[in-house]
Design a protein around this motif. Structure first.
Motif, PDB file in Angstrom:
ATOM      1  N   TYR A  46       0.830  -1.213   0.000  1.00  0.00           N
ATOM      2  CA  TYR A  46       0.000   0.000   0.000  1.00  0.00           C
ATOM      3  C   TYR A  46       0.864   1.262   0.000  1.00  0.00           C
ATOM      4  O   TYR A  46       1.761   1.409   0.827  1.00  0.00           O
ATOM      5  CB  TYR A  46      -0.909  -0.009   1.229  1.00  0.00           C
ATOM      6  CG  TYR A  46      -1.513   1.330   1.551  1.00  0.00           C
ATOM      7  CD1 TYR A  46      -2.428   1.929   0.681  1.00  0.00           C
ATOM      8  CD2 TYR A  46      -1.165   2.013   2.715  1.00  0.00           C
ATOM      9  CE1 TYR A  46      -2.975   3.176   0.971  1.00  0.00           C
ATOM     10  CE2 TYR A  46      -1.710   3.256   3.014  1.00  0.00           C
ATOM     11  CZ  TYR A  46      -2.614   3.834   2.143  1.00  0.00           C
ATOM     12  OH  TYR A  46      -3.148   5.059   2.422  1.00  0.00           O
ATOM     13  N   PRO A  48       0.362   5.320   0.234  1.00  0.00           N
ATOM     14  CA  PRO A  48      -0.625   6.377   0.451  1.00  0.00           C
ATOM     15  C   PRO A  48      -0.771   7.227  -0.812  1.00  0.00           C
ATOM     16  O   PRO A  48       0.219   7.585  -1.440  1.00  0.00           O
ATOM     17  CB  PRO A  48      -0.023   7.206   1.595  1.00  0.00           C
ATOM     18  CG  PRO A  48       0.932   6.287   2.275  1.00  0.00           C
ATOM     19  CD  PRO A  48       1.453   5.363   1.222  1.00  0.00           C
ATOM     20  N   GLY A  49      -2.005   7.485  -1.165  1.00  0.00           N
ATOM     21  CA  GLY A  49      -2.248   8.311  -2.339  1.00  0.00           C
ATOM     22  C   GLY A  49      -2.372   7.533  -3.627  1.00  0.00           C
ATOM     23  O   GLY A  49      -2.955   8.004  -4.585  1.00  0.00           O
ATOM     24  N   ALA A  50      -1.808   6.340  -3.658  1.00  0.00           N
ATOM     25  CA  ALA A  50      -1.865   5.549  -4.897  1.00  0.00           C
ATOM     26  C   ALA A  50      -2.750   4.317  -4.743  1.00  0.00           C
ATOM     27  O   ALA A  50      -3.480   3.953  -5.650  1.00  0.00           O
ATOM     28  CB  ALA A  50      -0.464   5.133  -5.328  1.00  0.00           C
ATOM     29  N   GLY A  51      -2.695   3.675  -3.594  1.00  0.00           N
ATOM     30  CA  GLY A  51      -3.543   2.501  -3.361  1.00  0.00           C
ATOM     31  C   GLY A  51      -2.728   1.249  -3.102  1.00  0.00           C
ATOM     32  O   GLY A  51      -1.568   1.313  -2.687  1.00  0.00           O
ATOM     33  N   GLU A  52      -3.376   0.119  -3.369  1.00  0.00           N
ATOM     34  CA  GLU A  52      -2.794  -1.170  -2.999  1.00  0.00           C
ATOM     35  C   GLU A  52      -2.632  -2.047  -4.226  1.00  0.00           C
ATOM     36  O   GLU A  52      -3.433  -1.993  -5.147  1.00  0.00           O
ATOM     37  CB  GLU A  52      -3.754  -1.884  -2.031  1.00  0.00           C
ATOM     38  CG  GLU A  52      -3.151  -2.228  -0.713  1.00  0.00           C
ATOM     39  CD  GLU A  52      -4.131  -2.960   0.190  1.00  0.00           C
ATOM     40  OE1 GLU A  52      -3.694  -3.383   1.254  1.00  0.00           O
ATOM     41  OE2 GLU A  52      -5.315  -3.122  -0.147  1.00  0.00           O
ATOM     42  N   ASN A  76      -0.547   2.758 -11.487  1.00  0.00           N
ATOM     43  CA  ASN A  76      -0.429   3.786 -10.461  1.00  0.00           C
ATOM     44  C   ASN A  76       0.353   3.348  -9.247  1.00  0.00           C
ATOM     45  O   ASN A  76       1.274   4.012  -8.794  1.00  0.00           O
ATOM     46  CB  ASN A  76      -1.835   4.165  -9.989  1.00  0.00           C
ATOM     47  CG  ASN A  76      -2.249   5.477 -10.589  1.00  0.00           C
ATOM     48  OD1 ASN A  76      -1.394   6.221 -11.067  1.00  0.00           O
ATOM     49  ND2 ASN A  76      -3.543   5.746 -10.578  1.00  0.00           N
ATOM     50  N   GLY A  91       2.678   0.460   3.380  1.00  0.00           N
ATOM     51  CA  GLY A  91       1.885  -0.535   4.101  1.00  0.00           C
ATOM     52  C   GLY A  91       2.046  -1.916   3.475  1.00  0.00           C
ATOM     53  O   GLY A  91       2.190  -2.033   2.263  1.00  0.00           O
ATOM     54  N   LYS A 235      -8.173  -7.647  -4.486  1.00  0.00           N
ATOM     55  CA  LYS A 235      -8.429  -6.457  -3.684  1.00  0.00           C
ATOM     56  C   LYS A 235      -8.215  -6.747  -2.203  1.00  0.00           C
ATOM     57  O   LYS A 235      -7.593  -5.989  -1.501  1.00  0.00           O
ATOM     58  CB  LYS A 235      -9.862  -5.968  -3.899  1.00  0.00           C
ATOM     59  CG  LYS A 235     -10.099  -5.385  -5.269  1.00  0.00           C
ATOM     60  CD  LYS A 235      -9.459  -4.024  -5.414  1.00  0.00           C
ATOM     61  CE  LYS A 235      -9.519  -3.580  -6.873  1.00  0.00           C
ATOM     62  NZ  LYS A 235      -8.784  -2.350  -7.118  1.00  0.00           N
TER      63      LYS A 235
END
Lengths: 272, 369, 156
Positions: A46, A48-52, A76, A91, A235
């Motif tokens: 993870y 931050p700002g971009a995702g997982e 991304n 993360g 996801k």
């Protein structure tokens, strides 16, 4: 009350980032606790700002103090991952998924077939197999890449060539390239293994895996000794969000490693 | 197990008691022309004197000449809206001076008491339990809400035209997971409820309603109503061999036929009480320091559902419809040991083009036999 | 080289080894040894396909040319493999280029000679055609996978 949250990442710190190829990087992370995993498992990373994103673990299982991922910059999140610098934090959730069948290799020849970035989830298996070569039969690693410049772990691969059979082929190269070109299946040779007992581990684009399976089947390798690592949109990684369903399986918890016998009927069907 | 009886007017005392005990009472209530689940504080908010008329792509709420509280079937909402909320914060992260912190969002929701939900909805909760609570990983929010919840379903004494719970084992009588199961009995002279305390002993709930042991005659009245309902199902599915058939005929041309009609609107998955698929979304503030991760219900009918670098795996209508139907009636058995369908009929009613799962399954049965 | 030596080499070669003795004897009658140096062209697309080659040692590349493009590799072949199937089908012209990557030792088989023998003996012909059907299958797989560029990055 359930207090642990499988959907919430823990924080890890970047120790090192190394460029493998033009678009692929190897990220070494430090986690608060030693990170134990099995070859073939994956993590959700993870930013931050971009995702997982789901990324397979590429490190050495005997080195739980360094968590290694090899990442190709395709979207991304992966763009965010490769932009990290030592000391940055991100993360991590995991490890998830069914590993390569390291429990059935003793006394058998093992054939590892990787295509492109597919070598990344196989590297922990190759390292573990290499370390236990006394207990297994012959070890063969076959690797197909787009070009010589796109080969992962190129230096390490040279060491593998000294220690066991390791061959590579590329789809395209400059005229000076004297190595193999063309499909990875061309490198599969029954000289290297006993088809009646070999354990095959394959990871790469689905189409390449299909051809590799056909070659192995033609040599008499049974379906339940051919193992594949599948890829689907993930996801949650915990078998509860439904995204990675593949026929009657959840790739995240029933896979990503399947034996071919499990997925044979699904493999030819479009859009499963 | 002893069956009890209480007068219909005593429902208010039940609702009051549940609220006193700290529950949020979730019950059917008429809203915007439909009976939906919502929080109620009074029995006057129940859809008394209403019935619904349902057919393929049709839902109408009507007044009846009876005073029954539970004379309708199921509306578009189900308990999953509460136990498995959409647009819910999962965790937050904060980044400052290169340090990252991630913390799970606590769930402060009061425990729910579901009053007047249907046996098929009870069954659906049990189906979702296996997915969200009983797998290798449990969903924290669902599991905790589920564990704290109280269930007081009401048996169906009227079958809707899109109902087929008897085919799927979902009803019309509540058989599992409840704290108190009710049967509403109404005729010219009397209006009362029969109450069966669940295994998780909830006899003490009966006190507030001054319930008394029911007579054999009263019990028989309730039984007759349930049996009559079971005999009047609007739809039917012959489930024998369906799981195997759908797994076998993934390439059947009939999928293309359904694909031409299906608009991929996702209605069926949104109203389905067992559909559990979700998507996550990150909401970042303008400083870029704070992120909130939320969960939304997702649908296998969305093109983005199977997106991986390069494109979506299921990029045609037929493949997405096939995924949904095959998952419900076939793969679910392999994954969770039972069907993913409880026979509530919502997907038939709320399909804007009137695709009917029971008809489609029958079509496959005819075309492949 | 003596005929019986060629016969022996063919018998041990992966491509021929499961053929009956009689077939090998007939085939070796159409065979001769050849050498090719690294960088030399063994066959050019469109040129007469009078022969096919079995590789004893070395490495060659089967590829395709197109104007303003790098040569498109189809397959790398080595010991045990065969180059050439166009000798079987009129108008007997090579379909791809074959370039030696290393100094290589090959056995050259005279296509017209073997075609004649296959016509006279359909059992032999069936076995030979079956072998070449497999060569064609391999080329088809190789060419289709190359065309798909399966390892190419696919942008989100």
């Amino acid at each position: 009350m359930i207090t642990t949250d499988v959907l919430a990442p823990v924080v890890a710190t970047v120790r090192e980032i190394q460029q493998e190829t033009q678009d692929t990087f190897t990220l070494t992370l430090e986690t608060p606790e030693p990170f134990n995993f099995k070859p073939g498992q994956f993590n959700m990373l993870y930013i931050p700002g971009a995702g997982e994103a789901a990324v397979s673990i590429s490190g050495d299982v005997t080195q739980p103090h360094e968590l290694i991922h090899t990442i190709r910059e395709v979207g991304n999140v992966t763009r965010g991952l490769v932009a990290l610098k030592p000391g940055d934090q991100l993360g991590v959730r995991g490890p998830f998924g069914r590993p390569w069948p390291m429990d059935v290799v003793d006394g058998r020849d093992v054939l590892v077939i990787a295509g492109g970035i597919g070598l990344a989830p196989l590297r922990p298996a190759v390292l573990a197999l290499s370390a236990k070569r006394a207990e297994i039969g012959r070890l063969t690693v076959i690797y197909g890449a787009r070009s010589p410049e796109d080969m992962l772990y190129a230096r390490e691969f040279l060491g593998w060539k000294d220690a066991f059979v390791a061959r590579a082929t590329v789809d395209t190269a400059s005229p000076s390239w004297r190595g193999n070109m063309g499909v990875v299946t061309k490198l599969i040779s029954p000289v290297d293994f006993d088809p009646t007992r070999v354990i095959a581990m394959i990871c790469g684009p689905e189409i390449m895996m299909r051809f590799a399976i056909r070659s192995l089947s033609a040599l008499g390798v049974e379906d339940d000794r051919i193992f594949l690592s599948m890829e689907r949109n993930m996801k949650c990684a915990a078998g509860i969000c439904g995204h990675c369903q593949y026929g009657n399986y959840f790739v995240c918890k029933d896979g990503p490693v399947f034996d071919y016998d499990q997925v044979r009927k699904l493999f030819g069907v479009k859009e499963v | 197990m002893q069956v009890y009886r209480f007068e219909a007017d005593a429902l208010n005392a039940l609702i009051a008691t549940l609220r006193e005990r700290g529950y949020k009472v979730i019950a059917p209530t008429p809203m915007d022309g439909a009976v939906v689940l919502g929080e109620i504080t009074d029995a006057g908010q129940l859809p008394r004197g209403y019935c619904d008329e349902q057919e393929k792509g049709v839902y109408r709420l009507k007044k009846t000449d009876r005073d029954a509280f539970f004379d309708f079937n199921v509306g578009p909402r189900s308990p999953k809206r509460y136990l498995f909320p959409t647009n819910h914060v999962l965790w937050r992260s904060r980044q400052e001076n290169g340090r990252l912190e991630i913390y799970s969002e606590s769930d402060d929701e009061k425990p729910f008491a579901f009053l007047g939900i249907r046996p098929c909805e009870m069954k659906a909760v049990a189906v979702q339990d296996r997915v969200l609570s009983k797998g290798p990983f449990a969903d924290r929010i669902y599991s905790n809400r589920r564990q704290k919840a109280l269930f007081i379903p009401v048996d169906c004494t009227r079958a809707g035209k899109t109902c087929f719970c008897t085919s799927m084992g979902g009803g019309p009588e509540a058989t599992e997971g409840y704290h108190l199961a009710l049967t509403e009995v109404i005729d010219e002279n009397r209006h009362f409820f029969l109450a069966r305390p669940g295994e998780e002993n909830s006899v003490n709930l009966l006190e507030c309603m001054q319930a008394v042991p029911a007579t054999a005659e009263e019990i028989k009245q309730g039984r007759d109503l349930i049996e009559k309902t079971a005999a009047c199902m609007g739809r039917e599915v012959n489930t024998a061999g369906v799981a195997e058939m759908l797994a076998e005929y993934r390439d059947h041309p009939h999928w293309e036929e359904i694909g031409k009609r299906c608009m991929n609107c996702t209605n069926c998955t949104m109203v389905c009480p067992t559909c559990f698929c979700f998507e996550v979304e990150d909401h970042n503030d303008l400083t870029g320091q704070n992120t909130e991760r939320t969960r939304q219900w997702d649908s296998c009918f969305n093109l983005s559902f199977t997106y991986q670098h390069g494109g979506s795996v299921r990029h045609t209508n037929k493949a997405r419809y096939r995924q949904w139907l095959t998952h419900k009636f076939s793969a679910w058995h392999d994954q969770f040991g039972e069907s993913g369908c409880v026979g509530c009929g919502r997907c038939i009613t709320w399909c804007p083009v009137g695709i009917d799962v029971t008809e489609e399954i029958q079509m496959f049965q005819e075309k492949t036999s | 080289m003596m005929k019986h030596e060629l016969h022996e080499i063919l018998r041990q070669h992966d491509f021929f080894k499961d053929l009956p003795e009689d077939d090998l004897l007939v085939i070796s009658g159409c065979a001769k040894m050849v050498m090719i140096k690294a960088g030399e062209v063994l066959a050019r697309e469109g040129s007469d396909a009078n022969n096919f080659y079995v590789v004893r040692m070395g490495k060659l590349r089967i590829e395709q040319q197109a104007p303003a493009m790098k040569p498109q590799p189809i397959q790398t072949i080595g010991c045990g493999d065969v180059a050439g199937w166009s000798w079987l089908f009129p108008p007997y012209r090579w379909s791809f280029d074959v370039i030696a990557l290393e100094d290589s030792r090959l056995i050259c088989l005279d296509g017209a000679c073997l075609r004649g023998k296959c016509e006279n003996n359909h059992s032999l012909g069936y076995r030979v055609v079956k072998k070449f059907a497999d060569v064609l299958r391999q080329r088809l797989h190789a060419a289709s996978l190359q065309a798909m560029d399966v390892y190419a990055p696919r942008e989100d």
